[in-house]
Write an enzyme that holds these catalytic residues in place. Structure first.
Site, PDB file in Angstrom:
ATOM      1  N   GLU A 296      29.768  87.502   6.300  1.00  0.00           N
ATOM      2  CA  GLU A 296      29.651  88.164   7.607  1.00  0.00           C
ATOM      3  C   GLU A 296      30.996  88.797   7.919  1.00  0.00           C
ATOM      4  O   GLU A 296      32.040  88.177   7.721  1.00  0.00           O
ATOM      5  CB  GLU A 296      29.293  87.169   8.720  1.00  0.00           C
ATOM      6  CG  GLU A 296      27.916  86.553   8.539  1.00  0.00           C
ATOM      7  CD  GLU A 296      27.573  85.510   9.610  1.00  0.00           C
ATOM      8  OE1 GLU A 296      28.120  85.564  10.724  1.00  0.00           O
ATOM      9  OE2 GLU A 296      26.761  84.632   9.290  1.00  0.00           O
TER      10      GLU A 296
ATOM     11  N   GLU B  23      26.488  77.736   8.178  1.00  0.00           N
ATOM     12  CA  GLU B  23      27.152  76.946   9.224  1.00  0.00           C
ATOM     13  C   GLU B  23      26.611  75.525   9.353  1.00  0.00           C
ATOM     14  O   GLU B  23      26.134  75.130  10.414  1.00  0.00           O
ATOM     15  CB  GLU B  23      27.077  77.693  10.551  1.00  0.00           C
ATOM     16  CG  GLU B  23      27.825  79.007  10.451  1.00  0.00           C
ATOM     17  CD  GLU B  23      27.973  79.756  11.758  1.00  0.00           C
ATOM     18  OE1 GLU B  23      29.062  80.304  11.998  1.00  0.00           O
ATOM     19  OE2 GLU B  23      27.004  79.807  12.530  1.00  0.00           O
TER      20      GLU B  23
HETATM   21  C1  GAL Z   1      28.370  83.559  12.697  1.00  0.00           C
HETATM   22  C2  GAL Z   1      26.974  83.045  12.442  1.00  0.00           C
HETATM   23  C3  GAL Z   1      25.926  84.005  12.881  1.00  0.00           C
HETATM   24  C4  GAL Z   1      26.246  84.505  14.260  1.00  0.00           C
HETATM   25  C5  GAL Z   1      27.563  85.173  14.244  1.00  0.00           C
HETATM   26  C6  GAL Z   1      27.992  85.633  15.608  1.00  0.00           C
HETATM   27  O1  GAL Z   1      29.233  82.528  12.865  1.00  0.00           O
HETATM   28  O2  GAL Z   1      26.774  82.744  11.101  1.00  0.00           O
HETATM   29  O3  GAL Z   1      24.694  83.363  12.866  1.00  0.00           O
HETATM   30  O4  GAL Z   1      26.277  83.431  15.132  1.00  0.00           O
HETATM   31  O5  GAL Z   1      28.527  84.260  13.855  1.00  0.00           O
HETATM   32  O6  GAL Z   1      27.151  86.554  16.147  1.00  0.00           O
HETATM   33 MG    MG Z   2      25.545  79.471  14.003  1.00  0.00          MG
END
Ligand code: GAL
Ligand code: MG
Length: 982
Positions: free
Chosen positions: A512, A442
């Site tokens: 993710e 990010e």
């Molecule tokens: C993503 C990020 C993580 C965390 C997650 C939400 O955007 O990479 O670090 O923030 O979302 O829990």
């Molecule tokens: Mg973040």
């Protein structure tokens, strides 16, 4: 940090004068290059209690009063007034990069180090395992160096600064906020301190400076070794040997000496290679992580050993072929999770045993991959991943989330980007577990990323590189800083469409997905069904492993710290304590419970979603049931089934269960075979389910024999419905048409609401439900009609924007009462939490037994991990204590249940169809109005929900909501159930 006691009156410390906390160009000064040489021997550990004082700013004077702080550890959990703060995207201070706030907690750590007398003549190095975020080093009052980067070690050469045989005063000054904080804006608690071990080590003045291992699955091995010294040339006769599992390796050719002729040499003396091919090599992969012991020895001319480095290496290859990521030529599924270094008592300081426990648990629940979100994890984690078998995406410590756009192209940060990425690669390059480098998280996409990518691609062409921010612009691009399309929280349909589009150019592995906040991970099984069925899709990394709750004393709001050991059990904090999340330390800016979004509780107790994952990842599956028997399949990539054992179990609806041993066929990966049905299935008994309980037969480093791995099952026969027999009796109701029953303290009424889950809240559903008034429906009886023994009660349940018509028909039947219900939801209520019945029982009914899915909590879109069978669980253990209280404890596919007291009295309920049922000590409003569990008061009786329809969980707190098939539609819903007394 101007300290006259060490600098002399009026002197200004040059390290402070530089103001490195606001100088992004300064990534370090005096910090040694990163390398992969093992330095476990010849070490003087400096962990323990250090003198400590917390200054209000880095340039504040060091005062007289020292307290003490434990190293490694964060001061934010060690009794200071500087407490943890949680923010996700936004920075915890207002200053823009590269600035930091004037109020800037700065920890000064000091202690004596007794430098051993036998280190005389040796090169002496200080290693600080990790400090956040800027480290200034002084020894005996003299400035030694600077380092930034909170998650990598910093080493400094102290030779000549310290005297072997005498104590040296080591001072480590740690500045919490800096320009580096802006590129360490990860979604986690902010802390300050020294989070990994500190030590001194000594080497010969002429030493192994780096070792680079390339070990291929063909058996080819190349070990490149660099030698350095403080000056001079490599003396004649010095050479390398190596040992691989006891087999001698010898230096391949001369040392390449770069400075042999030149008297004004640099410290780089030369490089040489050990090389061999191992016949019939045992290759490394996450299922069979075969390791070899490699020892590299640097010999003096007389044969004595000047330096040694030990490595556990694995022979494996990773490559991308078209849109497939291959390990040793095999396309493997990536069943990953994002893992932070986290502990509820010590914050970012984690012990070897804790890390091992993390990985052991992940193995037992079917995970084979880890993304080190969002920074290089503790070095021991990679040793454990090599040993236990995980594919690791190693991620650099770069997240500039709040100011991402400015920073990605800011030339002042170029050095920081390349430094952070290259140091990670230099540290971790010899780990077979590391299969992919990640440029960070990010941080938008800019020239600084491309610079770092260029460095990695040149330095280590043996591994792919990924960066979500680069690939997200176009998953099909071929010219950016990512070899993998690694989106986050992409809708499943988009992933499938991309794989089917004909445009796909690279593997698609989500970095993710399936956000595990609270009661979540809905549709995980749907994701995996699509991934396994769609060439081009290869898996992803669940967000995330941990709920980052910090153990907190309720009385004074202080973190428990290391004294909190043992003050929690089974996911729950002891009385007087709770799991703190954002806002609980009085932070002015915070992001609440968003920090609690893991597959495990802060004490590593698995949440029910872990069982869902375990089943989805099952190594053995029941493919189908044919005339000739049950077809089993091996779903591993590299292993046979010989390490597993099986047991059959047959569950019939009438309560009959049969068990018997199962012979697992000798299947290679991907193969299937039919095995005979283990039992003669009785003709009677109704619905029949066959379950294969698969356990570990050969002890694994991560699981003893007998550990359950999965419980695949198949239905052999559908239900046979036995109609209720009406009897000639009256049902008792009150003046409002509400059923009167000796075991019920609240009569069955209609329920459309649940205590909002985190997904419901953040996805906006909960807000709509409150606007519609679903949390406080007002019941008005319209008519009560008796027809023989049968009673029909018509009622209206009014919300603020619509009315639900509800009919309940109560029929006396043998042993009890049958309740037929019908609810008509107006079109306006087009997405409610549930449609069903709620009632409450008298106290004392403490055991729930049911025939349906279990024993774990399950919901309509998260029910793959809970086999159908006969289950029994005490009522108090049905509830899952998600950190922020919310809907919890449901069981999917329940056909019937009984709630009983120890003397076996109680009630039992049969359902017309498999339904969602929950039995807890809490009303939905009890849960919805609490922020923490210590605020909840359990009710003596049970609150029972029977749902005709229950909304899926989805993952809308961050990512897609559940799919439309799991929504509760408006219109007419019908369900019925029969209540009997035991
Ligand atoms: C993503 C990020 C993580 C965390 C997650 C939400 O955007 O990479 O670090 O923030 O979302 O829990
Ligand atoms: Mg973040």
């Amino acid at each position: 940090m101007n300290d006259p006691s060490i600098l002399g009156p009026g002197a200004v410390d040059p390290l402070v004068a530089l103001r490195p906390w606001e100088a992004p160009e300064v990534t370090s000064w005096g910090r040694l290059p990163m390398n992969a040489v093992d330095r476990r021997s010849g070490v003087l550990p400096l962990d323990g209690d250090w003198r400590f004082q917390l200054l209000s700013a880095p340039d504040a004077p060091v005062g007289g009063a020292w307290s003490s702080a434990y190293v490694p550890g964060v001061w934010t959990l060690q009794g200071t007034d500087d407490l943890p703060q949680y923010t996700n995207v936004r920075m915890p201070f207002a200053e823009f990069p590269p600035h930091s706030p004037a109020a800037n907690p700065t920890g000064v750590y000091e202690r004596e180090a007794d430098v051993p007398a036998e280190w005389a003549g040796r090169r002496i190095v200080l290693r600080v395992g990790a400090a956040e975020s800027v480290l200034l080093v002084h020894v005996d009052g003299r400035p030694v160096g600077i380092s930034k980067d909170s998650h990598l070690a910093a080493e400094f050469d102290l030779t000549g600064l310290v005297r072997p045989g005498s104590p040296a005063t080591v001072r480590l000054t740690v500045v919490k906020w800096s320009d580096a904080s802006h590129i360490e804006d990860q979604d986690q608690w902010w802390h300050g301190g020294i989070t990994r071990s500190v030590l001194l080590y000594a080497t010969d003045p002429l030493y192994l400076a780096d070792v680079t291992v390339r070990a291929h699955h063909s058996g080819e091995l190349r070990v490149d070794c660099q030698v350095r010294s403080a000056g001079g040339a490599l003396p004649a006769g010095w050479h390398l040997t190596g040992e691989l599992d006891g087999q001698l390796l010898v230096q391949d050719g001369e040392f390449d000496r770069f400075n042999a002729e030149d008297e004004r040499v640099s410290d780089f003396l030369g490089e040489a290679r050990l090389q061999t091919t191992v016949p019939e090599v045992r290759t490394w992969n996450a299922e069979t992580p075969e390791l070899y012991d490699l020892t590299v020895l640097l010999h003096r001319a007389d044969g004595t050993i000047a330096d040694t480095s030990r490595h556990r290496i694995g022979f494996r290859d990773v490559e991308i072929a078209g849109r497939d990521l291959l390990i040793n030529g095999e396309r493997v599924f990536i069943r990953g999770v994002n893992r932070h270094d986290f502990h509820p008592l010590t914050g970012r300081t984690v012990s070897y045993d804790d890390m091992r426990a993390d990985l052991v648990l992940l193995k037992r629940f079917g995970f084979n991959a880890i993304r080190t979100a969002h920074y290089p994890n503790d070095p021991a984690l990679y040793d454990l991943a090599d040993e236990l078998g995980f594919y690791v995406v190693d991620e650099a410590d770069i997240e500039s989330h709040d100011h991402a756009h400015e920073i990605a192209d800011d030339p002042r940060c170029l050095n920081a980007f390349v430094d952070r990425v290259s140091r990670m690669v230099l540290r971790d390059k010899n780990h077979p577990s590391v299969i992919i480098w990640s440029l960070g998280n990010e941080s938008d996409y800019g020239a600084n990323h491309d610079a770092a990518a260029g460095w990695v691609r040149r330095h280590d062409p043996t591994r792919p590189l990924q960066y979500e921010g680069a690939a997200k612009l176009d998953w099909a691009a071929t010219d950016d800083a990512s070899d993998i399309a690694c989106p986050m929280y992409a809708p499943l349909e988009d992933c499938v469409a991309h794989a089917l589009s004909g445009r796909q150019t690279r593997p698609l592995i989500q970095c993710e997905y399936s956000h595990a906040m609270g009661n979540s991970n809905g549709t995980l099984a749907d994701h995996w069904a699509a991934i396994e069925a769609t060439p081009g899709l290869q898996g992803g990394f669940i967000w995330e492993f941990w709920d980052h709750g910090i153990l907190q004393r309720v009385s004074d709001g202080r973190p428990a710290g290391r004294a909190g050991a043992g003050l929690y059990d089974n996911g729950v904090a002891a009385p007087g304590y709770r799991w703190a999340y954002g806002g609980d330390f009085g932070e002015s800016h915070h992001d609440g419970a968003f920090i609690a979004d893991g597959m495990v509780f802060p004490d590593r107790t698995p949440k029910p979603a872990m069982y869902e994952h375990r089943e989805i990842a099952a190594p053995v599956r029941i493919e189908c049931f044919r005339h000739e028997g049950i077809v089993l399949g091996n779903h591993q990539h590299f292993r046979g089934l010989d390490w597993l054992a099986g047991e059959w179990r047959l569950d019939l609806a009438d309560g009959t269960t049969l068990t018997g041993p199962a012979e697992l066929p000798n299947l290679r990966p991907g193969e299937t075979a039919a095995v005979p049905l283990p039992f003669e299935v009785p003709h009677d008994g109704g619905e029949a389910w066959l379950t294969l309980r698969v356990t570990v037969a050969e002890e694994q480093p991560w699981a003893p024999r007998g550990t359950e791995m999965c419980v695949p099952q198949i239905r052999l026969r559908g239900p046979a419905v036995a109609p209720d027999v009406p009897v000639d009796r009256q049902v008792e109701v009150d003046g409002e048409g509400l059923l009167l029953h000796p075991l019920l303290t609240a009569a069955p009424t209609l329920s459309l609401w649940r205590a909002p889950t985190d997904n419901d809240e953040l996805g906006g559903m909960a807000g709509r439900w409150r606007t519609w008034g679903l949390d406080a429906l007002v019941r008005k009886v319209v008519s009560v009609r008796r027809n023989a023994g049968r009673l029909t009660v018509e009622a209206e349940y009014a919300g603020t924007t619509g009315v639900v018509r509800h009919r309940q028909v109560l029929t006396p039947v043998e042993g009890g009462v049958r309740v037929d219900e019908e609810a008509e939801l107006p079109e306006a209520f087009d997405d409610v939490a549930r449609v069903g019945t709620v009632f409450e029982t008298a106290a004392g009914l403490d055991l729930l037994e049911w025939f349906g899915q279990g024993p774990w909590e399950s919901y309509p879109d998260r029910s793959a991990g809970a086999p159908v069978g006969h289950h029994g669980v005490p009522v108090d253990e049905l509830f899952t204590p998600y950190l922020r209280p919310q809907e919890s404890g449901g069981r999917h596919g329940v056909r019937r249940f009984r709630l009983s007291a120890p003397d076996a009295t109680g009630l039992w309920v049969t359902l017309d169809e498999p339904r969602q049922v929950s039995v807890t000590r809490y009303r939905a409003e009890d849960l919805a109005s609490a922020r923490h569990h210590d605020e909840l008061v359990p009710r003596p009786g049970c609150v029972v929900h029977i749902d005709a329809a229950h909304r899926g969980l989805g993952t809308a707190s961050c990512g897609p909501d559940t799919s439309p098939s799991y929504l509760v539609a408006p219109g007419i819903h019908r369900w019925s159930w029969t209540l009997r007394v035991l």
